[in-house]
Design a protein around this motif. Structure first.
Motif, PDB file in Angstrom:
ATOM      1  N   UNK A   1     -39.267-141.428  52.992  1.00  0.00           N
ATOM      2  CA  UNK A   1     -39.658-141.517  51.581  1.00  0.00           C
ATOM      3  C   UNK A   1     -38.722-142.392  50.751  1.00  0.00           C
ATOM      4  N   UNK A   2     -37.442-142.418  51.102  1.00  0.00           N
ATOM      5  CA  UNK A   2     -36.495-143.253  50.355  1.00  0.00           C
ATOM      6  C   UNK A   2     -36.841-144.730  50.534  1.00  0.00           C
ATOM      7  N   UNK A   3     -37.168-145.116  51.755  1.00  0.00           N
ATOM      8  CA  UNK A   3     -37.559-146.506  52.028  1.00  0.00           C
ATOM      9  C   UNK A   3     -38.867-146.837  51.313  1.00  0.00           C
ATOM     10  N   UNK A   4     -39.802-145.900  51.286  1.00  0.00           N
ATOM     11  CA  UNK A   4     -41.066-146.132  50.576  1.00  0.00           C
ATOM     12  C   UNK A   4     -40.844-146.362  49.084  1.00  0.00           C
ATOM     13  N   UNK A   5     -39.964-145.581  48.477  1.00  0.00           N
ATOM     14  CA  UNK A   5     -39.666-145.775  47.053  1.00  0.00           C
ATOM     15  C   UNK A   5     -39.022-147.131  46.823  1.00  0.00           C
ATOM     16  N   UNK A   6     -38.110-147.517  47.708  1.00  0.00           N
ATOM     17  CA  UNK A   6     -37.477-148.832  47.564  1.00  0.00           C
ATOM     18  C   UNK A   6     -38.512-149.946  47.686  1.00  0.00           C
ATOM     19  N   UNK A   7     -39.457-149.821  48.600  1.00  0.00           N
ATOM     20  CA  UNK A   7     -40.507-150.831  48.749  1.00  0.00           C
ATOM     21  C   UNK A   7     -41.384-150.921  47.502  1.00  0.00           C
ATOM     22  N   UNK A   8     -41.750-149.781  46.943  1.00  0.00           N
ATOM     23  CA  UNK A   8     -42.546-149.783  45.713  1.00  0.00           C
ATOM     24  C   UNK A   8     -41.774-150.464  44.590  1.00  0.00           C
ATOM     25  N   UNK A   9     -40.500-150.177  44.488  1.00  0.00           N
ATOM     26  CA  UNK A   9     -39.668-150.788  43.447  1.00  0.00           C
ATOM     27  C   UNK A   9     -39.572-152.303  43.628  1.00  0.00           C
TER      28      UNK A   9
ATOM     29  N   UNK B   1     -31.473-132.685  52.481  1.00  0.00           N
ATOM     30  CA  UNK B   1     -32.830-132.172  52.303  1.00  0.00           C
ATOM     31  C   UNK B   1     -33.267-132.299  50.851  1.00  0.00           C
ATOM     32  N   UNK B   2     -32.373-132.031  49.928  1.00  0.00           N
ATOM     33  CA  UNK B   2     -32.708-132.142  48.507  1.00  0.00           C
ATOM     34  C   UNK B   2     -33.086-133.561  48.110  1.00  0.00           C
ATOM     35  N   UNK B   3     -32.325-134.531  48.585  1.00  0.00           N
ATOM     36  CA  UNK B   3     -32.632-135.935  48.262  1.00  0.00           C
ATOM     37  C   UNK B   3     -33.940-136.352  48.926  1.00  0.00           C
ATOM     38  N   UNK B   4     -34.109-136.026  50.198  1.00  0.00           N
ATOM     39  CA  UNK B   4     -35.310-136.445  50.927  1.00  0.00           C
ATOM     40  C   UNK B   4     -36.562-135.766  50.374  1.00  0.00           C
ATOM     41  N   UNK B   5     -36.482-134.477  50.077  1.00  0.00           N
ATOM     42  CA  UNK B   5     -37.658-133.764  49.552  1.00  0.00           C
ATOM     43  C   UNK B   5     -38.031-134.295  48.172  1.00  0.00           C
ATOM     44  N   UNK B   6     -37.049-134.567  47.355  1.00  0.00           N
ATOM     45  CA  UNK B   6     -37.351-135.155  46.043  1.00  0.00           C
ATOM     46  C   UNK B   6     -37.978-136.525  46.188  1.00  0.00           C
ATOM     47  N   UNK B   7     -37.447-137.328  47.087  1.00  0.00           N
ATOM     48  CA  UNK B   7     -38.008-138.665  47.302  1.00  0.00           C
ATOM     49  C   UNK B   7     -39.435-138.571  47.825  1.00  0.00           C
ATOM     50  N   UNK B   8     -39.692-137.629  48.718  1.00  0.00           N
ATOM     51  CA  UNK B   8     -41.043-137.478  49.258  1.00  0.00           C
ATOM     52  C   UNK B   8     -42.022-137.060  48.164  1.00  0.00           C
ATOM     53  N   UNK B   9     -41.637-136.095  47.346  1.00  0.00           N
ATOM     54  CA  UNK B   9     -42.513-135.671  46.257  1.00  0.00           C
ATOM     55  C   UNK B   9     -42.664-136.780  45.214  1.00  0.00           C
ATOM     56  N   UNK B  10     -41.605-137.530  44.991  1.00  0.00           N
ATOM     57  CA  UNK B  10     -41.692-138.651  44.058  1.00  0.00           C
ATOM     58  C   UNK B  10     -42.655-139.712  44.579  1.00  0.00           C
ATOM     59  N   UNK B  11     -42.643-139.971  45.880  1.00  0.00           N
ATOM     60  CA  UNK B  11     -43.610-140.916  46.478  1.00  0.00           C
ATOM     61  C   UNK B  11     -45.035-140.443  46.232  1.00  0.00           C
ATOM     62  N   UNK B  12     -45.261-139.160  46.420  1.00  0.00           N
ATOM     63  CA  UNK B  12     -46.586-138.607  46.141  1.00  0.00           C
ATOM     64  C   UNK B  12     -46.952-138.747  44.677  1.00  0.00           C
ATOM     65  N   UNK B  13     -45.982-138.537  43.796  1.00  0.00           N
ATOM     66  CA  UNK B  13     -46.226-138.698  42.366  1.00  0.00           C
ATOM     67  C   UNK B  13     -46.522-140.138  41.984  1.00  0.00           C
ATOM     68  N   UNK B  14     -45.794-141.064  42.586  1.00  0.00           N
ATOM     69  CA  UNK B  14     -46.037-142.490  42.318  1.00  0.00           C
ATOM     70  C   UNK B  14     -47.430-142.877  42.807  1.00  0.00           C
TER      71      UNK B  14
END
Length: 150
Positions: free
Chosen positions: A129-137, A64-77
């Motif tokens: 959200x993890x996949x979304x961050x990888x796609x943005x990268x 949950x910690x990793x996924x929630x951080x990734x989700x909020x990071x996606x929103x921040x990006x």
């Protein structure tokens, strides 16, 4: 579940907008500020979750910690890139800001719905959200590569 994404995204968006309006930063500073605010909010949210629910299942808390951080990071990006684009155009600032906030709220709502669904959908929600961050990268790497080698 329905109002949480709205409240969280507005509470995350307001300090970012306040910083943006007061300090009038350069284009390069906007994305990093949005990402730092998003990660700080995700950390605060996870601490609140731990304080409320305890730490009985470490595996769940870690995931949950990793996924929630990734989700909020996606929103921040999304907010950082979006606001950086929108604030270059005076006529687009207000409606563009509302649109970006709406995107972040919908993204957060989709994440919440998937995570609370259980089963395979819950696993998809944690990966979303993890996949979304990888796609943005990957897109950013490709864009930089194409700019250097036309």
């Amino acid at each position: 579940m329905e109002i949480t994404p709205v409240c969280e995204e507005i509470l995350k968006f307001l300090p970012f907008l306040l910083w943006l309006l007061i300090f009038e930063p350069q284009q390069e500073e906007i994305l990093s500020a949005a990402m730092f605010i998003a990660i700080g909010f995700a950390t605060f949210e996870n601490i609140c979750y731990l304080a409320e629910n305890g730490a009985q299942n470490f595996y769940f808390l870690f995931l949950r910690g990793i996924a929630a951080r990734a989700m909020h990071l996606c929103g921040g990006i999304a907010a950082g890139y979006g606001i950086g684009f929108v604030f270059q155009r005076l006529w687009l600032r207000v409606i563009g800001t509302i649109g970006i906030l709406g995107f972040c709220i919908v993204f957060h709502g989709i994440y919440n719905l998937l995570v609370t669904a259980g089963g395979t959908w819950q696993k998809c929600g944690y990966l979303f959200p993890v996949i979304c961050i990888m796609l943005v990268y990957i897109i950013r790497l490709l864009r930089n590569h194409l700019q250097r080698n036309p």
